[in-house]
Design an enzyme around this catalytic site. Structure first.
Site, PDB file in Angstrom:
ATOM      1  N   THR A 189       0.633  -1.231  -0.003  1.00 35.47           N
ATOM      2  CA  THR A 189      -0.120  -0.029   0.009  1.00 35.47           C
ATOM      3  C   THR A 189       0.889   1.406  -0.050  1.00 35.47           C
ATOM      4  O   THR A 189       1.833   1.319   0.952  1.00 35.47           O
ATOM      5  CB  THR A 189      -1.066   0.135   1.284  1.00 35.47           C
ATOM      6  OG1 THR A 189      -1.594  -1.259   1.480  1.00 35.47           O
ATOM      7  CG2 THR A 189      -1.993   1.163   1.196  1.00 35.47           C
ATOM      8  N   ARG A 217     -11.570 -10.769  -2.215  1.00 34.23           N
ATOM      9  CA  ARG A 217     -10.794 -10.350  -0.865  1.00 34.23           C
ATOM     10  C   ARG A 217     -10.709  -8.741  -0.934  1.00 34.23           C
ATOM     11  O   ARG A 217     -10.160  -8.132  -1.961  1.00 34.23           O
ATOM     12  CB  ARG A 217      -9.587 -11.098  -0.559  1.00 34.23           C
ATOM     13  CG  ARG A 217      -8.762 -10.440   0.585  1.00 34.23           C
ATOM     14  CD  ARG A 217      -7.606  -9.538   0.240  1.00 34.23           C
ATOM     15  NE  ARG A 217      -6.831  -9.339   1.642  1.00 34.23           N
ATOM     16  CZ  ARG A 217      -5.961  -8.184   1.564  1.00 34.23           C
ATOM     17  NH1 ARG A 217      -5.743  -7.554   0.738  1.00 34.23           N
ATOM     18  NH2 ARG A 217      -5.488  -8.034   2.620  1.00 34.23           N
ATOM     19  N   VAL A 218     -10.636  -8.123   0.201  1.00 34.58           N
ATOM     20  CA  VAL A 218     -10.495  -6.589   0.485  1.00 34.58           C
ATOM     21  C   VAL A 218      -9.871  -6.440   1.600  1.00 34.58           C
ATOM     22  O   VAL A 218     -10.196  -7.189   2.667  1.00 34.58           O
ATOM     23  CB  VAL A 218     -11.726  -6.010   0.431  1.00 34.58           C
ATOM     24  CG1 VAL A 218     -11.563  -4.450   0.848  1.00 34.58           C
ATOM     25  CG2 VAL A 218     -12.815  -5.983  -0.941  1.00 34.58           C
ATOM     26  N   GLY A 219      -8.584  -5.705   1.748  1.00 34.57           N
ATOM     27  CA  GLY A 219      -7.884  -5.580   2.763  1.00 34.57           C
ATOM     28  C   GLY A 219      -8.335  -4.265   3.407  1.00 34.57           C
ATOM     29  O   GLY A 219      -9.334  -3.756   3.318  1.00 34.57           O
ATOM     30  N   ASP A 220      -7.284  -3.655   4.424  1.00 34.91           N
ATOM     31  CA  ASP A 220      -7.713  -2.486   5.157  1.00 34.91           C
ATOM     32  C   ASP A 220      -7.792  -1.156   4.395  1.00 34.91           C
ATOM     33  O   ASP A 220      -8.236  -0.186   4.849  1.00 34.91           O
ATOM     34  CB  ASP A 220      -6.871  -2.431   6.108  1.00 34.91           C
ATOM     35  CG  ASP A 220      -4.993  -2.085   5.565  1.00 34.91           C
ATOM     36  OD1 ASP A 220      -4.821  -2.716   4.746  1.00 34.91           O
ATOM     37  OD2 ASP A 220      -4.527  -1.066   6.192  1.00 34.91           O
ATOM     38  N   GLY A 241       0.939  -3.316   5.162  1.00 34.13           N
ATOM     39  CA  GLY A 241       1.198  -4.774   5.617  1.00 34.13           C
ATOM     40  C   GLY A 241      -0.028  -5.682   5.271  1.00 34.13           C
ATOM     41  O   GLY A 241      -0.637  -5.358   4.273  1.00 34.13           O
ATOM     42  N   GLY A 243      -3.402  -6.557   5.722  1.00 30.80           N
ATOM     43  CA  GLY A 243      -4.611  -5.634   5.939  1.00 30.80           C
ATOM     44  C   GLY A 243      -5.712  -6.353   7.003  1.00 30.80           C
ATOM     45  O   GLY A 243      -6.187  -5.456   7.687  1.00 30.80           O
TER      46      GLY A 243
END
Length: 334
Positions: A189, A217-220, A241, A243
């Protein structure tokens, strides 16, 4: 149930973290503009943002400009148009943007749109919502005048086909290095925070997420409070890092709230890392978590689980500063 061994290990880790030297805390006046970003490619993103700030522009425009640079000019495996796809060969992008007055917008699992951060800003400014995802986000982007285009590069597609031979998926800890801005490596990121000459703050995140992730999938990064949080009264924080750990801990919001309680940006980041370790001491050995914070006075701080996290700082005195973050673990070999 935690074992006695886990308890002792966690106690030693946090003791080491508490004894670690402080990070950069270079105060500026409340009116001094500054922009900070994650990773070495943050240098280029900062310079794009600084053009806005140096001309008297606002922090929100600045972070959007910096993130757009990363999405289109940078060619990195984890950000923007050169990102690696998911396990189905689909490249999807996530982004968020937030102003210090609480306005925010984000998009997740967005395909075939070059500048997700700008779509996120349109969500913030043109809709009553905060987040749009998938096909709905793409439909909105096209309605707003964004052009659909194929973003998956031949290089990324080749890497995906090589991965298909084993289909082995495991998040990797970013290796320690001090490379050139824009180098292609296992870095993720772009998180960016800024304060302008009027003391207004803003932040942005943009990423292509983990390579070979499950489709959908979705991270932070697009989740306000996890990958990004900004409050003019206190400061701003962003994360990088794995998420899932940021989401579990509402990490960026946590860092800002710790600063609200009086902690410096560096100490707030360190305490937030400590919570990750206390909750999942064994997992913390195999994943990377990094925090970067900027308070309303212009002080900067960062902290990471593992050595190797670097962050970029840009202001009137420094245009391309790249700094090493302190970390809980002194080696990437765990």
């Amino acid at each position: 149930m935690s074992t006695r061994r886990q308890f002792l290990q966690t106690s030693m880790l946090l003791g080491a973290a508490g004894a670690a030297p402080g990070l950069l805390a270079s105060p500026t006046s409340a009116s001094g503009a500054r922009v900070v970003s994650t990773w070495d490619f943050g240098v280029g993103a900062n310079q794009a943002a600084w053009k806005v700030l140096a001309a008297g522009g606002n922090a929100l425009d600045a972070v959007e400009a910096g993130a757009r640079w990363a999405e289109s000019e940078l060619c990195n495996h984890t950000v923007g148009r050169c990102g690696n796809p998911d396990r189905d060969g689909v490249l999807s992008l996530d982004a968020s943007i937030m102003a210090g007055d609480g306005r925010c917008g984000s998009v997740a699992a967005l395909s075939d749109i070059l500048h997700p951060v700008s779509v996120a800003r349109r969500v913030m400014e043109q809709t009553p919502h905060v987040m749009l995802v998938g096909e709905g986000a793409q439909q909105f982007a096209v309605q707003q005048g964004f052009e659909r285009q194929q973003l998956l590069t031949p290089e990324a597609e080749k890497a995906w086909r090589e991965w298909l031979k084993t289909e082995h998926y495991a998040p990797q800890i970013n290796a320690e290095r001090r490379g050139r801005p824009g180098d292609k490596d296992n870095h993720d990121t772009l998180g960016m925070l800024a304060i302008d000459a009027n003391g207004q703050m803003a932040g942005a995140c943009t990423t292509s997420g983990m390579a070979w992730k499950l489709h959908g999938r979705v991270g932070d990064s697009p989740i306000i409070g996890a990958g990004l949080y900004v409050d003019n009264e206190v400061g701003a924080a962003t994360a990088s890092g794995v998420g899932e750990e940021m989401i579990r801990n509402a990490a960026s919001f946590l860092v800002v709230e710790l600063m609200r309680q009086g902690l410096s940006p560096a100490d707030a980041c360190r305490e937030a890392i400590g919570r990750v370790v206390r909750k999942r001491p064994e997992a913390s050995r195999t994943l990377q978590v990094c925090f970067l914070a900027l308070n309303r006075h212009g002080e900067v701080g960062a902290y990471a689980l593992h050595r190797g996290f670097v962050y970029a700082v840009c202001d009137a005195k420094r245009q391309d500063a790249l700094l090493d973050s302190s970390s809980v673990y002194s080696s990437t070999q765990t």
